[in-house]
Design a protein around this motif. Structure first.
Motif, PDB file in Angstrom:
ATOM      1  N   ASP A  13      31.908  31.630  26.526  1.00 37.28           N
ATOM      2  CA  ASP A  13      30.705  32.219  27.091  1.00 37.28           C
ATOM      3  C   ASP A  13      30.852  32.188  28.607  1.00 37.28           C
ATOM      4  OD1 ASP A  13      29.878  32.250  24.487  1.00 37.28           O
ATOM      5  OD2 ASP A  13      28.446  30.618  24.702  1.00 37.28           O
ATOM      6  N   GLU A  15      29.973  34.655  32.583  1.00 41.16           N
ATOM      7  CA  GLU A  15      29.372  35.804  33.250  1.00 41.16           C
ATOM      8  C   GLU A  15      30.431  36.860  33.520  1.00 41.16           C
ATOM      9  OE1 GLU A  15      27.601  34.156  36.766  1.00 41.16           O
ATOM     10  OE2 GLU A  15      25.930  33.316  35.637  1.00 41.16           O
ATOM     11  N   TYR A  17      30.683  40.710  35.361  1.00 38.11           N
ATOM     12  CA  TYR A  17      29.984  41.664  36.220  1.00 38.11           C
ATOM     13  C   TYR A  17      30.590  43.045  36.014  1.00 38.11           C
ATOM     14  CZ  TYR A  17      27.867  37.687  38.522  1.00 38.11           C
ATOM     15  OH  TYR A  17      27.148  36.550  38.781  1.00 38.11           O
ATOM     16  N   LYS A  22      25.212  41.665  36.338  1.00 39.05           N
ATOM     17  CA  LYS A  22      25.626  40.456  35.626  1.00 39.05           C
ATOM     18  C   LYS A  22      25.274  40.559  34.151  1.00 39.05           C
ATOM     19  CE  LYS A  22      23.449  36.408  35.702  1.00 39.05           C
ATOM     20  NZ  LYS A  22      22.949  35.095  36.141  1.00 39.05           N
ATOM     21  N   ASN A  24      25.595  38.225  30.630  1.00 37.95           N
ATOM     22  CA  ASN A  24      25.882  36.916  30.048  1.00 37.95           C
ATOM     23  C   ASN A  24      26.642  37.140  28.745  1.00 37.95           C
ATOM     24  OD1 ASN A  24      24.587  35.324  32.067  1.00 37.95           O
ATOM     25  ND2 ASN A  24      22.630  35.963  31.220  1.00 37.95           N
ATOM     26  N   PHE A  49      27.076  40.611  23.927  1.00 31.80           N
ATOM     27  CA  PHE A  49      25.926  40.206  24.734  1.00 31.80           C
ATOM     28  C   PHE A  49      24.643  40.735  24.105  1.00 31.80           C
ATOM     29  CE2 PHE A  49      27.562  44.150  26.416  1.00 31.80           C
ATOM     30  CZ  PHE A  49      26.476  44.891  26.838  1.00 31.80           C
ATOM     31  N   GLU A  75      34.876  33.345  36.643  1.00 33.00           N
ATOM     32  CA  GLU A  75      35.432  32.126  36.053  1.00 33.00           C
ATOM     33  C   GLU A  75      36.919  32.253  35.750  1.00 33.00           C
ATOM     34  OE1 GLU A  75      33.006  30.180  32.971  1.00 33.00           O
ATOM     35  OE2 GLU A  75      31.411  31.548  33.610  1.00 33.00           O
TER      36      GLU A  75
END
Length: 114
Positions: A13, A15, A17, A22, A24, A49, A75
């Motif tokens: 899980d 984020e 873009y 954004k 999730n 999502f 990330e």
């Protein structure tokens, strides 16, 4: 404009873009695909999502009508220009109040050399 990463595939899980919107994401997966024309290794990501009815639904579906996207996954330190290779949703009319739809999206890096 891609940043090099070692080949990874995971289910996380995080984020994501898409054109600075954004999302999730759940079930995030990343892979590298060989472009048959150039042999270049391109990024492909897929994830799921949730989208709420009303304005959120309108905003996301309007975004996904665009053909090209700036994709960022902070990330993973991943950034590329991409396009949709697969898209699905559990519901086609989220204009009804208090509904939530499950969306699935796969984006692939655009090969600028092709």
């Amino acid at each position: 404009m891609s940043k090099k990463l070692k080949g990874r595939s995971s289910s996380l899980d995080m984020e994501v873009y898409v054109n600075e919107v954004k999302i999730n994401a759940t079930g995030f997966q990343e892979q590298r695909i060989n472009d048959p024309k150039t042999g270049k290794r391109l990024y492909q990501i897929s994830f799921d999502f949730k989208v709420r009815s009303g304005e959120d639904y309108h905003h996301i579906t309007t975004l996904l009508y665009k053909e090209r996207f700036d994709v960022k996954v902070p990330e993973r330190n991943l950034e590329f220009r991409g396009s949709i290779v697969n898209y699905s949703t559990s519901i086609t009319n989220l204009y009804q109040e208090n509904k939530v739809g499950d969306f699935s999206l796969a984006l692939m890096e655009i090969n600028h050399e092709a």
